[in-house]
Design an enzyme around this catalytic site. Sequence first.
Site, PDB file in Angstrom:
ATOM      1  N   GLU A  77       1.156  13.949  16.450  1.00 16.38           N
ATOM      2  CA  GLU A  77       0.093  13.031  16.432  1.00 16.38           C
ATOM      3  C   GLU A  77       0.394  11.860  15.543  1.00 16.38           C
ATOM      4  O   GLU A  77       0.268  10.507  15.843  1.00 16.38           O
ATOM      5  CB  GLU A  77      -1.246  13.623  15.841  1.00 16.38           C
ATOM      6  CG  GLU A  77      -2.282  12.576  15.821  1.00 16.38           C
ATOM      7  CD  GLU A  77      -3.622  13.349  15.339  1.00 16.38           C
ATOM      8  OE1 GLU A  77      -3.637  14.588  15.307  1.00 16.38           O
ATOM      9  OE2 GLU A  77      -4.388  12.541  14.804  1.00 16.38           O
TER      10      GLU A  77
ATOM     11  N   CYS B 130     -11.086  14.829  12.199  1.00 12.72           N
ATOM     12  CA  CYS B 130     -12.093  15.155  13.307  1.00 12.72           C
ATOM     13  C   CYS B 130     -13.283  16.236  12.828  1.00 12.72           C
ATOM     14  O   CYS B 130     -12.820  16.796  11.926  1.00 12.72           O
ATOM     15  CB  CYS B 130     -11.357  15.830  14.595  1.00 12.72           C
ATOM     16  SG  CYS B 130     -10.504  17.268  13.962  1.00 12.72           S
TER      17      CYS B 130
ATOM     18  N   SER C  30       0.881  24.485  12.704  1.00  6.17           N
ATOM     19  CA  SER C  30      -0.633  24.211  13.055  1.00  6.17           C
ATOM     20  C   SER C  30      -1.158  23.434  12.011  1.00  6.17           C
ATOM     21  O   SER C  30      -1.511  24.238  10.797  1.00  6.17           O
ATOM     22  CB  SER C  30      -1.663  25.093  13.501  1.00  6.17           C
ATOM     23  OG  SER C  30      -3.049  24.843  13.193  1.00  6.17           O
TER      24      SER C  30
HETATM   25  S1  SF4 Z   1      -7.894  19.467  16.210  1.00  5.10           S
HETATM   26 FE1  SF4 Z   1      -8.891  19.486  18.088  1.00  5.10          FE
HETATM   27  S2  SF4 Z   1     -10.581  18.277  18.227  1.00  5.10           S
HETATM   28 FE2  SF4 Z   1      -9.384  17.687  16.221  1.00  5.10          FE
HETATM   29  S3  SF4 Z   1      -8.068  16.334  16.985  1.00  5.10           S
HETATM   30 FE3  SF4 Z   1      -7.048  18.011  17.081  1.00  5.10          FE
HETATM   31  S4  SF4 Z   1      -7.286  18.738  19.226  1.00  5.10           S
HETATM   32 FE4  SF4 Z   1      -8.797  17.034  19.006  1.00  5.10          FE
END
Ligand code: SF4
Length: 286
Positions: free
Chosen positions: A132, A196, A224
């Site tokens: 990201e 988020c 993760s």
């Molecule tokens: S954790 Fe889930 S909802 Fe949050 S940005 Fe990542 S993919 Fe999107």
Amino acid sequence: MKVALIKPQGFCSGVTRAVKLAKQAREEHPNKNIYILGMLAHNQSLIDDLNKKGFITLEGNEEENIKSLKEDDILIFTAHGHDEKLDNLAKAKGLVTYDATCFKVKDNLQKIKKEIENGHQVIYIGQSGHKETNASLSVSRNVSLYDTKLLFNYYLITDSSPFVINQTTLNYYELSKYHDDIKSNIPGARIENEICNATRLRQEAVLKIDDDTDLIIIVGHKISSNSNKLFEIASKSFPKALTLMVNNLEELKSYNISDKKKAALGSGASTPQYIVDEIYKYLTNV
Ligand code: SF4
């Protein structure tokens, strides 16, 4: 053992959508190879499940991977976002693409783009090397990474009112520390908190664990970001409890937890629920 569930659990909306999109791609192209440009979401069990269903996860250099595909091959972009130039490359190769980028990430990328178009610099708070982060930095050379593990080089910023945005899965409780640092160096900085909801709600729930809990288990993959943050927050907030992060039941079984009486069980936003259910069943019988 008594076991309390740390909720919410299961896939977040972004991962749910990514998995649905992969399913849709399979239905629409039943006889074709379907490639995924990296891990669809950051959980190895999820990737193993997809691979068993015939999806091919491409690892390594993304540009080279796209170049190696053939016209009409199917390519899925992952939930974390990607560099726009990869879209163009895929288009030029004649690939059929599906974009699983989470809407929240997409929205943030749009905000960054708009700020750049308006002539501003952007400070992106994130983890170096995360997909990201890479997608956000790819928008422009005027997006500078505020690496959460390093000191930020403020000489990079000449804009008196840069836009400040962040990776969606950071530690909600530490973000204000970075914001304070930026504000003290650049008072005119315009700051948005873009963690988020899926991440924030899970982190809030960890803080509500009962004080007498002596075992905290976060089910998630080490890559993760949101699972790691749950682990970090739990370890720091409940130092007397044993806090573990495990991928699955097999991994949990390698720990001696026989003296524990009360557990709290949580999971990252990309952890398949069936793994948590298996662990819950196991713990309640210990
Ligand atoms: S954790 Fe889930 S909802 Fe949050 S940005 Fe990542 S993919 Fe999107």
